[in-house]
Every structure is written in structure tokens, then in C-alpha cells.
Design an enzyme around this catalytic site. Sequence first.
Site, short mmCIF file in Angstrom:
data_model
loop_
_atom_site.label_atom_id
_atom_site.label_comp_id
_atom_site.label_asym_id
_atom_site.label_seq_id
_atom_site.Cartn_x
_atom_site.Cartn_y
_atom_site.Cartn_z
CE LYS A 15 -2.06 -1.11 3.88
NZ LYS A 15 -1.38 -2.38 4.16
NE ARG A 90 -4.89 -0.95 9.70
CZ ARG A 90 -3.67 -0.55 9.36
NH1 ARG A 90 -3.48 0.57 8.72
NH2 ARG A 90 -2.65 -1.30 9.65
NE ARG A 127 7.73 -3.28 6.02
CZ ARG A 127 6.39 -3.18 6.11
NH1 ARG A 127 5.73 -2.39 5.29
NH2 ARG A 127 5.74 -3.89 7.01
NE ARG A 159 6.32 -1.16 9.88
CZ ARG A 159 5.20 -1.05 9.16
NH1 ARG A 159 5.21 -0.40 8.01
NH2 ARG A 159 4.08 -1.58 9.58
NE ARG A 170 1.63 -5.10 10.98
CZ ARG A 170 2.72 -5.09 10.22
NH1 ARG A 170 3.84 -5.70 10.62
NH2 ARG A 170 2.73 -4.46 9.08
P1 AP5 Z 1 4.84 -1.65 1.77
O1 AP5 Z 1 4.50 -0.73 0.65
O2 AP5 Z 1 5.67 -1.13 2.90
O3 AP5 Z 1 3.52 -2.39 2.30
P2 AP5 Z 1 2.27 -1.85 3.12
O4 AP5 Z 1 1.05 -2.48 2.55
O5 AP5 Z 1 2.31 -0.36 3.22
O6 AP5 Z 1 2.57 -2.55 4.50
P3 AP5 Z 1 2.47 -2.10 6.01
O7 AP5 Z 1 3.08 -3.23 6.80
O8 AP5 Z 1 3.03 -0.73 6.25
O9 AP5 Z 1 0.92 -2.08 6.23
P4 AP5 Z 1 0.17 -2.09 7.54
O10 AP5 Z 1 -1.21 -1.75 7.12
O11 AP5 Z 1 0.31 -3.34 8.33
O12 AP5 Z 1 0.94 -1.01 8.43
P5 AP5 Z 1 0.65 0.48 8.86
O13 AP5 Z 1 1.93 1.19 8.84
O14 AP5 Z 1 -0.52 1.05 8.15
O15 AP5 Z 1 5.58 -2.91 1.10
C1 AP5 Z 1 6.09 -3.96 1.90
C2 AP5 Z 1 7.44 -4.41 1.32
O16 AP5 Z 1 7.22 -4.99 0.05
C3 AP5 Z 1 8.45 -3.26 1.10
O17 AP5 Z 1 9.73 -3.75 1.40
C4 AP5 Z 1 8.32 -2.93 -0.40
O18 AP5 Z 1 9.55 -2.45 -0.93
C5 AP5 Z 1 7.94 -4.29 -0.98
N1 AP5 Z 1 7.02 -4.21 -2.12
C6 AP5 Z 1 5.96 -3.38 -2.24
N2 AP5 Z 1 5.32 -3.60 -3.41
C7 AP5 Z 1 5.99 -4.63 -4.01
C8 AP5 Z 1 5.81 -5.34 -5.24
N3 AP5 Z 1 4.81 -5.06 -6.09
N4 AP5 Z 1 6.69 -6.32 -5.54
C9 AP5 Z 1 7.71 -6.63 -4.70
N5 AP5 Z 1 7.95 -6.00 -3.53
C10 AP5 Z 1 7.08 -5.01 -3.18
O19 AP5 Z 1 0.16 0.28 10.37
C11 AP5 Z 1 1.04 -0.16 11.38
C12 AP5 Z 1 0.31 -0.14 12.71
O20 AP5 Z 1 -0.10 1.22 13.02
C13 AP5 Z 1 -1.00 -0.95 12.77
O21 AP5 Z 1 -0.76 -2.30 13.07
C14 AP5 Z 1 -1.76 -0.22 13.87
O22 AP5 Z 1 -1.30 -0.57 15.15
C15 AP5 Z 1 -1.40 1.25 13.62
N6 AP5 Z 1 -2.33 1.92 12.70
C16 AP5 Z 1 -2.05 2.45 11.48
N7 AP5 Z 1 -3.14 2.97 10.91
C17 AP5 Z 1 -4.17 2.76 11.80
C18 AP5 Z 1 -5.56 3.04 11.78
N8 AP5 Z 1 -6.14 3.66 10.74
N9 AP5 Z 1 -6.29 2.66 12.86
C19 AP5 Z 1 -5.74 2.09 13.93
N10 AP5 Z 1 -4.42 1.75 14.01
C20 AP5 Z 1 -3.64 2.09 12.94
#
Ligand code: AP5
Length: 213
Positions: A15, A90, A127, A159, A170
Site C-alpha cells: 500500500k 481501517r 522490508r 520495523r 496484524r
Molecule cells: P509496503 O509498501 O511497505 O507495504 P504496506 O502495505 O504499506 O505494508 P504495512 O506493513 O506498512 O501495512 P500495515 O497496514 O500493516 O501497516 P501500517 O503502517 O498502516 O511494502 C512492503 C514491502 O514490500 C516493502 O519492502 C516494499 O519495498 C515491498 N514491495 C511493495 N510492493 C511490491 C511489489 N509489487 N513487488 C515486490 N515488492 C514489493 O500500520 C502499522 C500499525 O499502526 C498498525 O498495526 C496499527 O497498530 C497502527 N495503525 C495504522 N493505521 C491505523 C488506523 N487507521 N487505525 C488504527 N491503528 C492504525
Amino acid sequence: MDKRIVLLGPPGAGKGTLARRLAEEMSVPHVATGDMLRAEVAEGTELGRRAKQIMDSGELVPHEIVVEMAIERLGRADAATGWILDGFPRDVEQAVDFERRFDSAVPDVCLYMKVDTGEIIRRITGRRVCPRGHVYHVESNPPRKEGICDEDGLALTQRDDDTEHVVAKRLEVYQEEIGPLVDHYDELGVLRRLDASGDTESVQTRALGIVSQ
Ligand code: AP5
């Protein structure tokens, strides 16, 4: 072209990677609640201290905090003509509250990213991030010098919430919330499914194909 986009998808689906590319292509801000929370943690704020414990457990940070944070960010001038939302809403509760409190909270398109579990694990375990949030992957997007950020020369790490145990939690939380959220955007008529397998270029091309329809 549609300018207000919500990205839905499991942890590690890509994402953030896609959101950064779309934001650049469409000249709108990338708004990621996860990045905003990690910035609070890095700054050592009271909110950051509260959020870190929750994020490290794999659970969701309280609703009021993230909705408020997203609304404040989207109210700034640079978001007036559009935005890419990543990681927010979310769950349905966040979506409904967002729609109640923010004009034009219903996106033009909600892209629902689908990628198989094996690939999710491969993306998450490979990652690497720098303290300023630049994101790499050891295979698909390696830095020029191993372990060092190309942008600022800082050491890359994993991370804190990318450990096996926390990733499992998660994914569990995601599975609990995603069905009703997808139904919500489907009922609003904005849901589009996006095959997020393949390299980043292919995913971006498919996404742009959908949003420019
Ligand atoms: P990346 O783009 O980093 O993936 P992502 O989907 O953004 O993954 P996240 O782990 O950040 O998502 P998440 O929803 O769990 O975490 P968030 O930070 O929102 O890509 C992943 C890897 O793959 C990278 O190394 C990239 O280079 C590689 N890649 C990407 N695309 C590729 C492709 N096509 N081919 C090959 N490789 C590829 O949330 C973290 C925490 O914050 C949550 O658990 C929660 O506690 C809190 N939080 C955040 N938002 C909220 C909310 N709205 N409500 C409540 N709690 C929240």
C-alpha cells in the site's frame, strides 16, 4: 483522473509503495496513518509512547486518535484537490466516523489490493526501513549499498512490528475488519479490486488503469 483514493489491503501488500507512486504521479499528498504514528513514536511524544505499545502488539490504535489525525492532515491546503489514503480507514467504524465528520470523505475510488499470503510474508520479511521512513526490500528494491539508506545514509533496520508473532496478529486483525469495510465501500459504489501481485511497476500500471477509467 480520480484524485481521492483509499487503498485497502493486508499488511505488507504494498500500500505504502503504491501510494507514494500514485501521489507523485497525481500531485496529491500520500496520507498514511501508520507513518504518522511512527513519526510520533520517533519524536517521543506522549501520543507516540501510547501508540508504540499498541503497534508493537499488532492491535489497532484507538479510533478517536487516528480519525482525528487523518482529518487534521486532510484539512491542510495541499490536500484540497485530492489525496491517497493508506492504512485509513481501517474498519467500518473509522470509515463512518470519517464520513460524518469530513466533507468529501467518500473517495472517488477505493482500491482493494489482493496479494497471496506467501507473497505478503516475502514482502514483509524482506522490508528494510531507515529512521526517516524510506522503504526498501532486500530483493525487489535493494539499496545501492547493503544496509544503508540511499537517501540519507542512515542504517536500515526491520520495523519493530515486522516480527513473526506481531505480523500474525496484524494479519488476524486485518481479516476481522476487512470484510465489512469492503462491503461498506462496495455499497457506496467506489470499490475496485486490484491485483497487487507482480513487481511495483506492474501494480502501478494496473492501478493507474483503474483510477483513470
Ligand atoms: P509496503 O509498501 O511497505 O507495504 P504496506 O502495505 O504499506 O505494508 P504495512 O506493513 O506498512 O501495512 P500495515 O497496514 O500493516 O501497516 P501500517 O503502517 O498502516 O511494502 C512492503 C514491502 O514490500 C516493502 O519492502 C516494499 O519495498 C515491498 N514491495 C511493495 N510492493 C511490491 C511489489 N509489487 N513487488 C515486490 N515488492 C514489493 O500500520 C502499522 C500499525 O499502526 C498498525 O498495526 C496499527 O497498530 C497502527 N495503525 C495504522 N493505521 C491505523 C488506523 N487507521 N487505525 C488504527 N491503528 C492504525
